[in-house]
Design a protein around this motif. Structure first.
Motif, PDB file in Angstrom:
ATOM      1  N   MET A   1      20.771  73.030 128.255  1.00 16.66           N
ATOM      2  CA  MET A   1      19.578  73.206 127.430  1.00 16.66           C
ATOM      3  C   MET A   1      19.971  73.628 126.021  1.00 16.66           C
ATOM      4  SD  MET A   1      17.135  75.344 130.061  1.00 16.66           S
ATOM      5  CE  MET A   1      15.742  75.331 128.925  1.00 16.66           C
ATOM      6  N   GLY A   2      19.010  73.550 125.118  1.00 14.33           N
ATOM      7  CA  GLY A   2      19.204  74.010 123.756  1.00 14.33           C
ATOM      8  C   GLY A   2      18.044  74.873 123.304  1.00 14.33           C
ATOM      9  N   ALA A   3      18.162  75.429 122.125  1.00 12.61           N
ATOM     10  CA  ALA A   3      17.096  76.273 121.574  1.00 12.61           C
ATOM     11  C   ALA A   3      15.802  75.478 121.463  1.00 12.61           C
ATOM     12  CB  ALA A   3      17.505  76.800 120.207  1.00 12.61           C
ATOM     13  N   GLY A   4      14.694  76.150 121.759  1.00 13.32           N
ATOM     14  CA  GLY A   4      13.385  75.519 121.672  1.00 13.32           C
ATOM     15  C   GLY A   4      12.919  74.887 122.963  1.00 13.32           C
ATOM     16  N   GLU A   5      13.777  74.864 123.981  1.00  9.60           N
ATOM     17  CA  GLU A   5      13.392  74.282 125.261  1.00  9.60           C
ATOM     18  C   GLU A   5      12.861  75.357 126.201  1.00  9.60           C
ATOM     19  OE1 GLU A   5      15.824  71.164 127.020  1.00  9.60           O
ATOM     20  OE2 GLU A   5      17.192  71.331 125.302  1.00  9.60           O
ATOM     21  N   THR A   6      12.129  74.932 127.219  1.00 10.36           N
ATOM     22  CA  THR A   6      11.531  75.820 128.206  1.00 10.36           C
ATOM     23  C   THR A   6      11.966  75.392 129.594  1.00 10.36           C
ATOM     24  OG1 THR A   6       9.594  76.173 126.793  1.00 10.36           O
ATOM     25  CG2 THR A   6       9.359  76.749 129.113  1.00 10.36           C
ATOM     26  N   THR A   7      12.325  76.338 130.431  1.00  8.47           N
ATOM     27  CA  THR A   7      12.755  76.025 131.791  1.00  8.47           C
ATOM     28  C   THR A   7      11.568  75.605 132.645  1.00  8.47           C
ATOM     29  OG1 THR A   7      12.449  78.265 132.643  1.00  8.47           O
ATOM     30  CG2 THR A   7      14.566  77.768 131.581  1.00  8.47           C
TER      31      THR A   7
ATOM     32  N   SER B   1      14.290  80.786 122.880  1.00  8.82           N
ATOM     33  CA  SER B   1      14.099  80.872 121.430  1.00  8.82           C
ATOM     34  C   SER B   1      15.408  80.663 120.678  1.00  8.82           C
ATOM     35  CB  SER B   1      13.480  82.224 121.053  1.00  8.82           C
ATOM     36  OG  SER B   1      14.144  83.285 121.715  1.00  8.82           O
ATOM     37  N   SER B   2      16.524  80.987 121.331  1.00  6.01           N
ATOM     38  CA  SER B   2      17.843  80.595 120.838  1.00  6.01           C
ATOM     39  C   SER B   2      18.699  80.421 122.082  1.00  6.01           C
ATOM     40  CB  SER B   2      18.445  81.662 119.916  1.00  6.01           C
ATOM     41  OG  SER B   2      18.766  82.843 120.630  1.00  6.01           O
ATOM     42  N   LEU B   3      19.670  79.553 122.028  1.00  2.00           N
ATOM     43  CA  LEU B   3      20.535  79.348 123.187  1.00  2.00           C
ATOM     44  C   LEU B   3      21.778  78.595 122.742  1.00  2.00           C
ATOM     45  CD1 LEU B   3      20.515  79.898 126.324  1.00  2.00           C
ATOM     46  CD2 LEU B   3      20.059  77.451 126.548  1.00  2.00           C
ATOM     47  N   GLY B   4      22.879  79.304 122.629  1.00  4.57           N
ATOM     48  CA  GLY B   4      24.141  78.692 122.225  1.00  4.57           C
ATOM     49  C   GLY B   4      25.004  78.295 123.407  1.00  4.57           C
ATOM     50  N   MET B   5      24.363  77.807 124.469  1.00  3.48           N
ATOM     51  CA  MET B   5      25.116  77.468 125.672  1.00  3.48           C
ATOM     52  C   MET B   5      26.109  76.335 125.419  1.00  3.48           C
ATOM     53  SD  MET B   5      25.226  78.594 128.876  1.00  3.48           S
ATOM     54  CE  MET B   5      26.981  78.643 128.568  1.00  3.48           C
TER      55      MET B   5
ATOM     56  N   ALA C   1      14.319  87.143 124.623  1.00  8.16           N
ATOM     57  CA  ALA C   1      15.458  86.285 124.291  1.00  8.16           C
ATOM     58  C   ALA C   1      16.372  86.201 125.500  1.00  8.16           C
ATOM     59  CB  ALA C   1      16.221  86.832 123.083  1.00  8.16           C
ATOM     60  N   PHE C   2      17.270  85.226 125.472  1.00 14.31           N
ATOM     61  CA  PHE C   2      18.236  85.055 126.555  1.00 14.31           C
ATOM     62  C   PHE C   2      19.626  84.859 125.971  1.00 14.31           C
ATOM     63  CE2 PHE C   2      14.159  83.814 128.228  1.00 14.31           C
ATOM     64  CZ  PHE C   2      14.136  84.371 129.498  1.00 14.31           C
ATOM     65  N   GLY C   3      20.577  85.649 126.477  1.00 15.42           N
ATOM     66  CA  GLY C   3      21.974  85.468 126.091  1.00 15.42           C
ATOM     67  C   GLY C   3      22.656  84.528 127.073  1.00 15.42           C
ATOM     68  N   CYS C   4      23.778  83.947 126.679  1.00 13.50           N
ATOM     69  CA  CYS C   4      24.460  83.020 127.579  1.00 13.50           C
ATOM     70  C   CYS C   4      25.967  83.084 127.367  1.00 13.50           C
ATOM     71  CB  CYS C   4      23.953  81.595 127.391  1.00 13.50           C
ATOM     72  SG  CYS C   4      24.090  80.968 125.720  1.00 13.50           S
ATOM     73  N   SER C   5      26.698  82.688 128.409  1.00  9.69           N
ATOM     74  CA  SER C   5      28.159  82.766 128.408  1.00  9.69           C
ATOM     75  C   SER C   5      28.770  81.563 129.090  1.00  9.69           C
ATOM     76  CB  SER C   5      28.640  84.015 129.152  1.00  9.69           C
ATOM     77  OG  SER C   5      28.450  85.191 128.423  1.00  9.69           O
TER      78      SER C   5
ATOM     79  N   ILE D   1      21.809  83.488 115.931  1.00 13.33           N
ATOM     80  CA  ILE D   1      20.747  84.186 115.186  1.00 13.33           C
ATOM     81  C   ILE D   1      19.411  84.044 115.927  1.00 13.33           C
ATOM     82  CG2 ILE D   1      19.661  84.563 112.965  1.00 13.33           C
ATOM     83  CD1 ILE D   1      22.737  84.998 113.064  1.00 13.33           C
ATOM     84  N   GLU D   2      19.198  84.985 116.838  1.00 17.76           N
ATOM     85  CA  GLU D   2      17.996  85.014 117.655  1.00 17.76           C
ATOM     86  C   GLU D   2      16.784  85.427 116.821  1.00 17.76           C
ATOM     87  OE1 GLU D   2      14.957  85.181 119.941  1.00 17.76           O
ATOM     88  OE2 GLU D   2      16.834  84.343 120.751  1.00 17.76           O
ATOM     89  N   PRO D   3      15.745  84.566 116.724  1.00 19.96           N
ATOM     90  CA  PRO D   3      14.589  84.893 115.886  1.00 19.96           C
ATOM     91  C   PRO D   3      13.802  86.111 116.351  1.00 19.96           C
ATOM     92  CG  PRO D   3      14.182  82.902 117.176  1.00 19.96           C
ATOM     93  CD  PRO D   3      15.627  83.221 117.334  1.00 19.96           C
ATOM     94  N   ASN D   4      13.918  86.471 117.625  1.00 14.62           N
ATOM     95  CA  ASN D   4      13.181  87.625 118.137  1.00 14.62           C
ATOM     96  C   ASN D   4      14.014  88.904 118.188  1.00 14.62           C
ATOM     97  OD1 ASN D   4      10.818  86.104 118.646  1.00 14.62           O
ATOM     98  ND2 ASN D   4      11.689  85.346 120.555  1.00 14.62           N
TER      99      ASN D   4
END
Length: 802
Positions: A388-394, A401-405, A656-660, A750-753
Motif C-alpha cells: 500500500m501507499g499513502a492515501g490508501e485505506t485498508t 495518511s502516510s506510509l513509507g512501506m 497514523a501508522f508506522g511501518c518497518s 512526514i506524517e501530516p497528523n
C-alpha cells in the motif's frame, strides 16, 4: 525545513543521572516509619477458598496489619470496563498459581514474609483448565461465571467477499503457527510505595507506564475521590506493556497504608514479575491466503485462539488487534477474521510490545514467503507488488495518511544486496537438484555442517490508540510550559511516562526548538498525575500525542512573549521570531535597544548583563513577565474522530501508522539445530525523526526483543499450572553477547497528523523481526517452524522430519 534541534542526535536529558546512579527508581525511595508489604499467593491453579485463618500471623511481633478478600471488599475492577473481572484479593475462589489471597504489612520484609507463611487457608481443589485450545470444550470447568465456555471475548469480521475472491485465486495456501506465553523481562521489577498525607490524600509512587489509568483504578477500587489520589512515576527500568495497568500489589499497598496510617512499600521478586506482569498471550493462528499467479493478493481467512490466563486484562483489545492489523500494509480487499480469547488457570496475559499483532504478522509474513517461493517469485517482489501507499485505506477502514512501506522494503533490499544473494541461493539449490518449494541447505560448510540463509519481512503498527480505554472525550495529552519569572529558562510539565523510550528528551527538544533556546535551558518534569493529563506510554502514542501537546504549549508561551515585545516596539508580531536564544525581527536593522535599556535598569546591580546585538530570550521573557505576570503556555491533543462502520472498528484505529521492513541473515548448525543470527538490517518509517539516535535505539531494542521471542523466550508450566522457569537464568533473553550487528535505516515520510511530521517507532519495529528470522531459517534449512520459539530442539526436529 531545516531545524536547529529536531532531527539531530541530542543527548538524552536523563542520561547523566542514569549512568551515574543518581536516577531515583521506586525501590530507591524510603520514608520514616515505612512498613513492608508481602502477598500470600495461591499454591493451587483452581480452587474454592473455604476458610482463611490469620491469627498466627497477627500475633507475630512486627506485623502491623493483615487484609484478606473480606477486608479488601467486593469491588470488581480490571482494564476494560466491558470486562471487569478481578477482586483486589480473592474472595471465594483462586484462579491460578500465584493468585493473591492476603497481604501483610510489617516492620521489615523478613517479618512480612514470615507472617504470610503463617496464614492458613483451607481450599477445595477444583480441576484446572490449562490447555487454551480445549478451554472452550463443553466438559471443561467454568473459571468465571460470566464467561460461558471460558470465552472472554470473540470477534467475527467479514470484509469484502472472500468466497468470490477464492474462485479467482490461482494458488491457495493454509498454514498454522502457535506461540507460547512470554514475559517482558524488564530489568526493574515492579515496585510501589504508598502513603496518605495529613489531608487524607493518597500519594502512590509506582514503576508504571500509565499513571493516569492507575490513578483512575485506585480511585474507583478504593472508593476515593479522584482528586484525592496522586500517582507518581519515578525512573522506570523498562516496561514494554506489562506495566501499563493497575495491579493487585498497587491496590493492597494502598489499602495497608490506609489501615496502618504509615507508608507501605513493596517490590516484586522475579517470580512475582512472571506471575503478575500481564505480558504476551499464547496464540494459535491459522491462515488461508489466495493469490493470482502473478502474485496479486486476493483474500485472507484468519482464525485465532488466544490463551489469556485467568483474567481479562487487556485481552479484549488483544483479540481485536490480532485481526485488525492484518488489513495492511498490503492491498487486501477481502478478509475474514474469527478470533477468540479464552481464560485458563494460568497467570493473566495483557499487552506487550506490538500488542496482539506480533505472532499474527509472523504467520502472515512467513506464508507470503512460502507463496512467493512456490509461484517462483522473489519474496521482496511479491511484497512490492502488493504494498500500500499513502492515501490508501485498508479493507477494514484504516486510513494510511502516510506510509513509507515501499521505501522501507527497497532500503533493506538495497542495503543487503538482496536480489543478488537471493538469486544465488536459488541457483545453488537448483544445481543440486532440489525442489525449490523444499530447499536443501546451501552454502554449507562440510566440516562444521552449518548452513546460512536470508529472510525478509514487513509489518506496521498504530501510532497511538485512537480512543481511551474508558469512554470519554478527555484529551489524550496535555502539557504546561512555564517560563521562569527572571527569564532564561523554561519548565515543561507533563503526565507522560518516560519508561526508557526517551519521551522526556522529546519534550525538551520540541520545546527548545519552538522557543529557539538551548535544550539545557529546558527542564522537564513528568510522570505525575498532578501535573497534567497523559494517558500513558502504550500503543506507541507518546511522541505523536504528547508531542502535539508540547508543541502547542511552547507555541502558546512563545506567542505570549512575542505579543508583549510587539506591543512595546510597534513591530508586527508576525515579523518577530525566536532563534538561537534571541528574539529577532525579519527587518534585521530593527533596534531593540530601548527594551534592553529597560531590562538593564530593572536589573541594575547585576554583573552578568548581556551585551548582545539582539534581544535575548531571557530579556524578552522578563519583559513579558513584568507586563503579564507568569508566562504559562498550555497545549493539548485529542485524536480526530476515527473508527469504521463495523463493531470493534475503534480497535486498531490511529491518527497514523508506522511501518518497518527487515532482512535477517542466519546460520544454522545442522547437527544441533542451533540458530545464530548473523545480522539484521531494518528500515522504519517514523514520519520524521525527532531524535535520530533514539529512533535507532528503539529499532535496535525492538529487534532484540523480537529475536528473543523468535528463538528462545517461552514461559513453561508443569501439569499443575506452576511456572517452572520464573527467573532470568532459565527464561532466556538475548544478551549483548547474543546480539548480531544491527543496521538501522530511518525512513521519513512526514506524517501530516504528527508533530513536525513524526509518528511511532517503539512497537512497529518488532513486527518484522520474528518472520524475517523464520524465513531465513527456512532459506538455510528448508524447515518451516510452526511452533515458537524456534529452539534448537524444534529446528532439529524439523530437520529430521524433512
Amino acid at each position: 525545513m531545516k531545524y536547529k534541534i529536531l532531527n539531530t542526535r541530542a543527548p538524552r536529558v536523563d542520561a547523566v543521572d542514569k549512568v551515574t546512579g543518581k536516577a531515583q527508581y521506586t525501590d530507591d525511595l524510603k520514608r520514616p516509619g515505612m512498613l513492608w508489604c508481602a502477598i500470600l499467593h495461591s499454591p493451587l491453579a483452581h480452587a474454592r477458598i473455604l476458610n482463611i485463618d490469620t491469627s498466627k500471623a497477627e500475633n507475630l511481633p512486627g506485623v502491623k496489619a493483615i487484609i484478606t478478600g473480606k477486608e479488601a471488599g467486593t469491588v470488581i475492577y480490571g482494564v476494560s470496563p466491558a470486562r471487569y473481572d478481578e477482586n483486589i484479593l480473592c474472595i471465594d475462589k483462586v484462579r491460578y498459581v500465584g493468585d493473591e489471597v492476603a497481604a501483610v504489612a510489617a516492620v521489615d520484609i523478613d517479618t512480612a514474609l514470615e507472617a504470610v507463611s503463617l496464614i492458613e487457608v483451607d481450599y477445595e481443589e477444583l480441576p484446572p483448565v490449562l490447555d487454551g485450545l480445549r478451554a472452550m470444550d463443553e466438559d471443561m470447568p467454568q473459571i468465571h461465571e460470566k464467561y460461558k465456555r471460558n470465552t472472554c471475548a470473540e470477534v467475527h469480521w467479514n470484509f469484502g467477499d472472500c468466497d468470490a475472491a477464492e474462485k479467482e485465486a490461482d494458488y491457495i495456501r493454509t498454514d498454522k503457527l502457535t506461540s507460547k506465553m512470554q514475559d517482558g523481562a524488564f530489568i526493574e521489577p515492579q515496585a510501589i510505595l504508598a502513603e496518605f498525607d495529613a489531608s487524607g490524600r493518597l500519594n502512590m509512587f509506582s514503576s508504571t507506564q500509565a499513571p493516569h489509568y492507575v490513578q483512575r483504578t485506585l480511585a474507583m477500587a478504593l472508593k476515593l475521590p479522584i482528586e484525592k489520589v496522586r500517582v507518581v512515576k519515578p525512573a522506570v527500568g523498562g516496561g514494554f506493556g506489562p506495566k501499563a495497568s493497575c495491579s493487585t500489589a498497587e491496590l493492597v499497598t494502598c489499602l495497608l497504608a490506609r489501615k496502618t496510617g504509615r507508608p507501605v512499600k513493596m517490590t516484586f521478586d522475579r517470580e512475582q514479575v512472571f506471575l503478575h506482569s500481564r505480558a504476551r498471550h499464547q496464540f494459535w493462528h491459522t491462515m488461508t491466503t489466495g493469490v493470482k499467479k502473478d502474485g496479486t493478493l486476493l483474500f485472507l481467512r484468519h482464525n485465532c485462539v488466544l490463551d489469556g490466563g485467568a483474567y481479562a486484562s487487556f485481552g479484549i483489545a488483544t483479540v481485536y488487534y490480532a485481526g485488525s492489523l492484518l488489513g495492511g500494509p498490503y492491498r487486501l480487499k477481502n478478509m475474514t477474521y474469527d478470533g477468540c480469547r479464552v481464560v485458563t488457570n494460568k497467570p493473566a496475559s495483557g499487552a506487550q510490545r506490538g500488542h496482539g499483532a506480533v505472532i499474527a504478522r509472523a504467520l502472515f509474513e512467513t506464508q507470503l514467503d512460502q507463496i512467493a517461493i512456490e509461484i517462483g517469485m522473489d519474496p521482496i517482489e511479491l511484497r512490492l507488488k502488493n504494498v500500500m501507499g499513502a492515501g490508501e485505506t485498508t479493507c477494514n477502514e484504516l486510513y494510511m495518511s502516510s506510509l513509507g512501506m515501499r521505501e522501507c522494503i527497497e532500503e533493506v533490499r538495497d542495503a543487503t544486496n538482496w536480489t543478488e544473494v537471493w538469486q544465488r541461493n536459488q541457483n545453488q539449490k537448483s544445481r543440486v537438484g532440489a525442489d525449490l518449494s523444499r530447499p536443501v541447505p546451501h552454502k554449507s560448510n562440510i566440516l562444521t555442517k552449518k548452513s546460512r540463509g536470508i529472510g525478509v519481512s514487513s509489518g506496521f503498527f498504530v501510532s497511538g490508540a485512537g480512543y481511551s480505554i474508558y469512554r470519554s472525550d478527555t484529551f489524550h495529552a496535555t502539557v504546561v510550559t512555564k517560563v521562569n519569572e527572571v527569564g532564561g529558562s523554561v519548565i515543561v510539565e507533563s503526565g507522560a511516562a518516560d519508561i526508557g523510550q526517551g519521551s522526556d528528551t522529546v519534550l525538551a527538544m520540541i520545546t527548545a526548538e519552538v522557543l529557539g533556546i538551548p535544550m539545557s535551558d529546558v527542564k522537564v518534569i513528568s510522570g505525575d498525575s498532578d501535573l497534567s493529563v497523559d494517558l500513558g506510554a502504550y500503543s506507541s502514542r507518546t511522541t505523536l500525542m504528547m508531542g502535539h501537546a508540547a508543541k502547542g504549549a511552547a507555541e502558546s508561551a512563545r506567542d505570549q512573549i512575542l505579543s508583549v515585545i510587539a506591543e512595546r516596539t510597534g513591530v508586527s508580531q508576525h515579523d518577530l521570531f525566536m532563534e538561537d536564544g534571541y528574539i529577532k525581527c525579519k527587518n534585521d536593522l530593527f533596534d531593540f535597544q530601548p527594551l534592553r535599556d529597560e531590562y538593564i535598569w530593572e536589573h541594575r546591580g547585576f554583573t552578568d548583563l548581556p551585551d548582545e546585538p539582539f534581544l535575548t530570550f531571557r530579556e524578552a521573557s522578563r519583559i513579558a513577565f513584568l507586563k503579564r505576570g507568569t508566562i504559562i503556555g498550555t497545549g493539548k491533543y485529542r485524536p480526530p474522530k476515527l473508527g469504521g462502520s463495523f463493531k470493534g472498528a475503534t480497535v486498531g484505529t490511529s491518527p497514523a501508522f508506522g511501518c518497518s521492513a527487515q532482512v535477517a541473515e542466519v546460520e544454522v548448525d545442522l547437527e544441533t539445530g542451533e540458530v545464530t543470527v548473523l545480522k539484521v538490517t531494518g528500515a522504519h518509517d517514523c514520519g520524521f525523526a525527532i531524535n535520530r539516535t533514539q529512533v535507532e535505539g528503539q529499532m535496535q531494542g525492538a529487534i532484540s526483543m523480537g529475536m528473543g521471542e523468535a528463538l528462545m523466550e517461552e514461559i513453561q508450566y508443569d501439569n499443575c499450572g506452576n511456572i517452572v522457569n520464573a527467573n532470568l537464568a532459565e527464561y532466556k533473553i538475548p544478551t549483548a553477547l547474543d546480539m548480531p550487528p544491527l543496521e538501522s535505516i530511518i525512513v521519513e515520510t512526514i506524517e501530516p497528523n504528527g508533530p513536525f511530521g513524526a509518528k511511532e517507532v517503539g512497537e512497529g519495529a518488532i513486527m518484522p523481526t520474528i518472520p524475517a528470522i523464520l524465513n531465513a531459517i527456512y532459506d538455510a534449512t528448508g524447515v518451516r517452524i510452526r511452533e515458537l520459539p524456534a529452539t534448537p530442539e524444534r529446528v532439529l526436529m524439523g530437520l529430521r522430519e524433512d
